[in-house]
Structures are given as C-alpha cells and as structure tokens.
Motif scaffolding. Structure first.
Motif, PDB file in Angstrom:
ATOM      1  N   SER A  38      45.541   3.836  52.279  1.00 34.17           N
ATOM      2  CA  SER A  38      44.182   3.407  51.967  1.00 34.17           C
ATOM      3  C   SER A  38      44.244   2.044  51.306  1.00 34.17           C
ATOM      4  O   SER A  38      45.096   1.796  50.444  1.00 34.17           O
ATOM      5  N   ASP A  39      43.333   1.155  51.702  1.00 36.31           N
ATOM      6  CA  ASP A  39      43.297  -0.181  51.115  1.00 36.31           C
ATOM      7  C   ASP A  39      42.427  -0.252  49.871  1.00 36.31           C
ATOM      8  O   ASP A  39      42.495  -1.221  49.119  1.00 36.31           O
ATOM      9  N   ASP A  40      41.564   0.759  49.686  1.00 36.58           N
ATOM     10  CA  ASP A  40      40.631   0.707  48.561  1.00 36.58           C
ATOM     11  C   ASP A  40      40.702   1.920  47.645  1.00 36.58           C
ATOM     12  O   ASP A  40      39.962   2.004  46.671  1.00 36.58           O
ATOM     13  N   GLY A  41      41.583   2.882  47.951  1.00 35.92           N
ATOM     14  CA  GLY A  41      41.687   4.073  47.119  1.00 35.92           C
ATOM     15  C   GLY A  41      40.500   4.997  47.239  1.00 35.92           C
ATOM     16  O   GLY A  41      40.376   5.953  46.467  1.00 35.92           O
ATOM     17  N   VAL A  42      39.620   4.746  48.210  1.00 36.64           N
ATOM     18  CA  VAL A  42      38.415   5.566  48.398  1.00 36.64           C
ATOM     19  C   VAL A  42      38.535   6.451  49.626  1.00 36.64           C
ATOM     20  O   VAL A  42      38.261   7.653  49.568  1.00 36.64           O
ATOM     21  N   SER A  43      38.971   5.876  50.738  1.00 38.21           N
ATOM     22  CA  SER A  43      39.109   6.631  51.978  1.00 38.21           C
ATOM     23  C   SER A  43      40.271   6.063  52.790  1.00 38.21           C
ATOM     24  O   SER A  43      40.694   4.915  52.569  1.00 38.21           O
ATOM     25  N   PRO A  44      40.818   6.858  53.727  1.00 40.62           N
ATOM     26  CA  PRO A  44      41.954   6.376  54.519  1.00 40.62           C
ATOM     27  C   PRO A  44      41.624   5.135  55.330  1.00 40.62           C
ATOM     28  O   PRO A  44      40.481   4.927  55.743  1.00 40.62           O
ATOM     29  N   SER A  45      42.619   4.319  55.542  1.00 39.92           N
ATOM     30  CA  SER A  45      42.466   3.133  56.369  1.00 39.92           C
ATOM     31  C   SER A  45      42.223   3.544  57.820  1.00 39.92           C
ATOM     32  O   SER A  45      42.761   4.562  58.279  1.00 39.92           O
ATOM     33  N   PRO A  46      41.422   2.770  58.570  1.00 39.75           N
ATOM     34  CA  PRO A  46      41.227   3.075  59.992  1.00 39.75           C
ATOM     35  C   PRO A  46      42.536   3.085  60.772  1.00 39.75           C
ATOM     36  O   PRO A  46      42.632   3.712  61.817  1.00 39.75           O
ATOM     37  N   GLN A  47      43.554   2.388  60.260  1.00 38.58           N
ATOM     38  CA  GLN A  47      44.847   2.348  60.936  1.00 38.58           C
ATOM     39  C   GLN A  47      45.803   3.451  60.473  1.00 38.58           C
ATOM     40  O   GLN A  47      46.940   3.514  60.928  1.00 38.58           O
ATOM     41  N   ALA A  48      45.353   4.323  59.559  1.00 32.34           N
ATOM     42  CA  ALA A  48      46.225   5.387  59.068  1.00 32.34           C
ATOM     43  C   ALA A  48      46.648   6.296  60.222  1.00 32.34           C
ATOM     44  O   ALA A  48      45.813   6.737  61.009  1.00 32.34           O
ATOM     45  N   GLU A  49      47.944   6.593  60.335  1.00 34.25           N
ATOM     46  CA  GLU A  49      48.447   7.384  61.448  1.00 34.25           C
ATOM     47  C   GLU A  49      48.019   8.843  61.364  1.00 34.25           C
ATOM     48  O   GLU A  49      47.713   9.473  62.370  1.00 34.25           O
ATOM     49  N   SER A  50      47.976   9.383  60.161  1.00 33.28           N
ATOM     50  CA  SER A  50      47.626  10.794  59.997  1.00 33.28           C
ATOM     51  C   SER A  50      46.798  10.975  58.727  1.00 33.28           C
ATOM     52  O   SER A  50      47.326  11.373  57.683  1.00 33.28           O
ATOM     53  N   PRO A  51      45.489  10.690  58.785  1.00 33.47           N
ATOM     54  CA  PRO A  51      44.641  10.827  57.591  1.00 33.47           C
ATOM     55  C   PRO A  51      44.726  12.226  57.005  1.00 33.47           C
ATOM     56  O   PRO A  51      44.657  13.215  57.731  1.00 33.47           O
ATOM     57  N   GLN A  52      44.852  12.296  55.698  1.00 37.34           N
ATOM     58  CA  GLN A  52      45.021  13.584  55.028  1.00 37.34           C
ATOM     59  C   GLN A  52      43.719  14.159  54.494  1.00 37.34           C
ATOM     60  O   GLN A  52      43.628  15.344  54.183  1.00 37.34           O
ATOM     61  N   SER A  53      42.704  13.342  54.357  1.00 40.64           N
ATOM     62  CA  SER A  53      41.417  13.787  53.838  1.00 40.64           C
ATOM     63  C   SER A  53      40.385  12.711  54.129  1.00 40.64           C
ATOM     64  O   SER A  53      40.737  11.562  54.398  1.00 40.64           O
ATOM     65  N   LYS A  54      39.102  13.099  54.083  1.00 36.37           N
ATOM     66  CA  LYS A  54      38.056  12.105  54.296  1.00 36.37           C
ATOM     67  C   LYS A  54      37.911  11.182  53.090  1.00 36.37           C
ATOM     68  O   LYS A  54      37.522  10.028  53.224  1.00 36.37           O
ATOM     69  N   LYS A  55      38.202  11.699  51.897  1.00 38.71           N
ATOM     70  CA  LYS A  55      38.095  10.920  50.668  1.00 38.71           C
ATOM     71  C   LYS A  55      39.367  11.078  49.841  1.00 38.71           C
ATOM     72  O   LYS A  55      39.891  12.182  49.699  1.00 38.71           O
ATOM     73  N   CYS A  56      39.850   9.965  49.292  1.00 35.34           N
ATOM     74  CA  CYS A  56      41.081   9.999  48.505  1.00 35.34           C
ATOM     75  C   CYS A  56      40.936  10.866  47.254  1.00 35.34           C
ATOM     76  O   CYS A  56      41.886  11.518  46.825  1.00 35.34           O
ATOM     77  N   ALA A  57      39.733  10.886  46.658  1.00 30.91           N
ATOM     78  CA  ALA A  57      39.536  11.601  45.399  1.00 30.91           C
ATOM     79  C   ALA A  57      39.772  13.094  45.539  1.00 30.91           C
ATOM     80  O   ALA A  57      40.202  13.760  44.592  1.00 30.91           O
ATOM     81  N   ILE A  58      39.499  13.649  46.714  1.00 34.29           N
ATOM     82  CA  ILE A  58      39.656  15.099  46.907  1.00 34.29           C
ATOM     83  C   ILE A  58      40.854  15.434  47.780  1.00 34.29           C
ATOM     84  O   ILE A  58      41.056  16.587  48.136  1.00 34.29           O
ATOM     85  N   CYS A  59      41.657  14.434  48.116  1.00 33.27           N
ATOM     86  CA  CYS A  59      42.812  14.660  48.975  1.00 33.27           C
ATOM     87  C   CYS A  59      43.875  15.477  48.234  1.00 33.27           C
ATOM     88  O   CYS A  59      44.224  15.161  47.086  1.00 33.27           O
ATOM     89  N   PRO A  60      44.429  16.518  48.865  1.00 32.90           N
ATOM     90  CA  PRO A  60      45.464  17.331  48.195  1.00 32.90           C
ATOM     91  C   PRO A  60      46.723  16.541  47.868  1.00 32.90           C
ATOM     92  O   PRO A  60      47.451  16.905  46.943  1.00 32.90           O
ATOM     93  N   GLN A  61      46.978  15.458  48.607  1.00 29.68           N
ATOM     94  CA  GLN A  61      48.166  14.654  48.329  1.00 29.68           C
ATOM     95  C   GLN A  61      47.963  13.709  47.150  1.00 29.68           C
ATOM     96  O   GLN A  61      48.914  13.085  46.688  1.00 29.68           O
ATOM     97  N   ASN A  62      46.718  13.604  46.681  1.00 31.79           N
ATOM     98  CA  ASN A  62      46.385  12.671  45.612  1.00 31.79           C
ATOM     99  C   ASN A  62      46.089  13.394  44.300  1.00 31.79           C
ATOM    100  O   ASN A  62      45.500  12.820  43.392  1.00 31.79           O
ATOM    101  N   GLN A  63      46.483  14.661  44.208  1.00 30.46           N
ATOM    102  CA  GLN A  63      46.221  15.439  42.994  1.00 30.46           C
ATOM    103  C   GLN A  63      47.417  15.373  42.051  1.00 30.46           C
ATOM    104  O   GLN A  63      48.566  15.457  42.492  1.00 30.46           O
ATOM    105  N   TRP A  64      47.110  15.242  40.768  1.00 28.48           N
ATOM    106  CA  TRP A  64      48.171  15.100  39.760  1.00 28.48           C
ATOM    107  C   TRP A  64      49.072  16.329  39.745  1.00 28.48           C
ATOM    108  O   TRP A  64      48.613  17.458  39.807  1.00 28.48           O
ATOM    109  N   GLY A  65      50.376  16.075  39.692  1.00 28.52           N
ATOM    110  CA  GLY A  65      51.341  17.172  39.657  1.00 28.52           C
ATOM    111  C   GLY A  65      51.975  17.459  41.001  1.00 28.52           C
ATOM    112  O   GLY A  65      52.869  18.296  41.104  1.00 28.52           O
ATOM    113  N   THR A  66      51.529  16.761  42.050  1.00 26.06           N
ATOM    114  CA  THR A  66      52.083  16.995  43.382  1.00 26.06           C
ATOM    115  C   THR A  66      53.269  16.090  43.693  1.00 26.06           C
ATOM    116  O   THR A  66      53.906  16.223  44.736  1.00 26.06           O
TER     117      THR A  66
END
Length: 302
Positions: free
Chosen positions: A100-128
C-alpha cells in the motif's frame, strides 16, 4: 535530538521568507520512471532501469559510501505498507504479495490484496509479526531525495519501520528551528549497532542559493514526478520494487478475502423495523482511514 542539528543556526538570507512546504516526516515514523536508493546489506546503491549500481566514496579506492548527502524534496506523510506471505529474507528480489502506498488500502498493483482496508487487515494487526511483536505487514515511508549537484534527478528512498522514529526526531528538530527539509542538506547513514539496515539522519549544511533555485524549479515543475516517487500520485509502475514492472494484470485476491466477500454476498439481508426515533448513522470501520479513528468514533453510552 540536540546532536542532529548544530545549535544557534539561523536560516541564511536566501532561504528566509520562502514558500513553506510541508515537513512530511516531522510526525514520523523499459524504464521504471524514476530511480530508487537501496539499503540492502547496509550498502547504498541505486536501482535505475533494472540495473543496480553501488554508490562509492569519492576517491580512487572505490569503497562503498557509508553516508549520503541528500536534499529531501518531498515525502508521503502516510506510511507505506508491505506484506510478504513467506517471510522476507535480506537480499531477496521478489515483489511483496501485498503493498500500500498510503497505508489506507492496497495498491492497484498489489499481487495478492489481503483486505479492502489496511486498518482491518489481519496482516496489519499488532502481535502478528515476528515473535509475536509488531505486524506481519511492515511500515515504511517514501521520500523523494536528490543530490545537491543533480536536483533534477530525484530518487525514491524508502525509510524502513526501524528508522521511522529516528526520522521523526530529525523532522521535529528541523521544525523546531523553522527549517524545511528542502532547505537543508541531510546526511543519511547507517546505525551499525543494529542487525538490519537502520538509517540515521543529521543536518550537514544549508542548501546554497544556486541549489535552492533548482529545488524551487523541481517543486514547481516536477510535482507529478515527485508525487509518483512518494506514492501520492498513482503511477503505472509497481509501488514495491521498480524492477518488477510487468504487463498489467488484474490483481489477485487472497483466498481469505475471496471467501469473506463470497460469504458477505450470500448472506441474506433482513430489514427490521424499529419503533422510535431513527438511530444515528455510524460509519462502518471500513470507511475510516485509520483504526484509531474508528475506535474514537464508537459510542459506548447506549
């Protein structure tokens, strides 16, 4: 922060009263279109058109440079994010699975988007992250920098998560004195006490009159290029590594995201009529740019 900038410095006459540009990092933390500076292996190198060139010290010995003197032309105040399904190894040249270029949502060029929004993405949760610390998705900040003798050739510098606090302290030290990042020459080096490449920042000097004229020209006529470098303007090229430019394809979605979307689409949507005043509309978490903002807007009084 006191040793980052010499004490009792005042802006030279040629820099006073100039237009103030945002100090983007004061709060921190075919052709690819533009070159990028790599810090892999604690060695500065430049990636340009798929070729990597190590930056050397001046002189005949041809030793790798340990510091760079650069002018920070622009920076994206929003942190970029990078996720690798398989743990990233130092020196690897493969592209990240999601970014992501803005920390809000995946980049259009992302190969495998993990979530629609970075804030709720499971890969972006503290402790992971590694050893239960941090997050699987790594933070970084994109800066557009140039050497004082070639301001018309700006480059991308990604400041890794481990260096964001250091960058933030440097930005605050500049702001306290009323200095803009593009008014000073910044000495960028490595913290050799750390295992992974971690950057240091220190003011070396003020930008001279001739150089600052070049800065003003770039800020005025090179806005689009600087925006592409910092990721604030969408580019046709990948936001991850510039050598991974391939034929445009539709981004792949992760299996977890596909399953969640299918389940949401299949779920029946029942309308329930409730007597009394119409409840206040509350934004969904996905509508917030930041998870902290979403939490602040939750109402626990009802």
């Amino acid at each position: 922060m006191s040793d980052l900038i010499a004490q009792d410095l005042k802006l030279p006459a040629h820099l006073q009263g100039k237009a103030q540009h945002t100090n983007a990092f004061a709060a921190a933390g075919g052709s690819a279109g533009f070159p990028a500076i790599s810090i892999k292996g604690k060695v500065f190198s430049v990636k340009r058109d798929g070729e990597v060139t190590i930056i050397l010290k001046p002189g005949p010995d041809k030793e790798p440079a340990t510091v760079l003197e650069m002018i920070v032309l622009a920076g994206n105040p929003k942190k970029s994010k990078t996720y690798y399904e398989v743990a990233y190894t130092q020196g690897s040249t493969r592209a990240p699975d999601c970014s992501s270029d803005d920390g809000v949502s995946p980049s259009p060029q992302a190969e495998s988007p993990q979530s629609k929004k970075c804030a709720i993405c499971p890969q972006n949760q503290w402790g992971t992250g590694r050893d239960g610390k941090g997050t699987k998705c790594g933070d970084s900040m994109r800066l557009a920098v140039a050497t004082p003798d070639l301001i018309s050739d700006p480059m991308l510098l990604r400041v890794p998560a481990d260096s964001l606090k250091t960058l933030g302290n440097y930005g605050k030290a500049l702001a306290i004195r009323g200095f803009q990042p593009n008014q000073v020459i910044t000495k960028i080096g490595f913290d050799y006490a750390k295992e992974y490449p971690s950057l240091t920042f220190k003011m070396a000097d003020f930008v001279g009159p001739t150089e600052y004229a070049g800065v003003e020209t770039m800020m005025e006529k090179g806005k689009e290029l600087l925006g592409q470098i910092t990721g604030e303007i969408e580019s046709q090229f990948s936001a991850s590594e510039v050598e991974f430019v391939t034929e445009a394809t539709r981004p792949k979605k992760s299996p977890a995201l596909k399953e969640a979307e299918a389940e949401a689409e299949a779920s029946p949507k029942t309308k329930v009529k409730v007597e009394g005043p119409e409840p206040k509309k509350v934004k969904a978490v996905e509508e917030f740019d930041d998870i902290d903002e979403a939490l602040d807007n939750l109402d626990f009084d009802d």
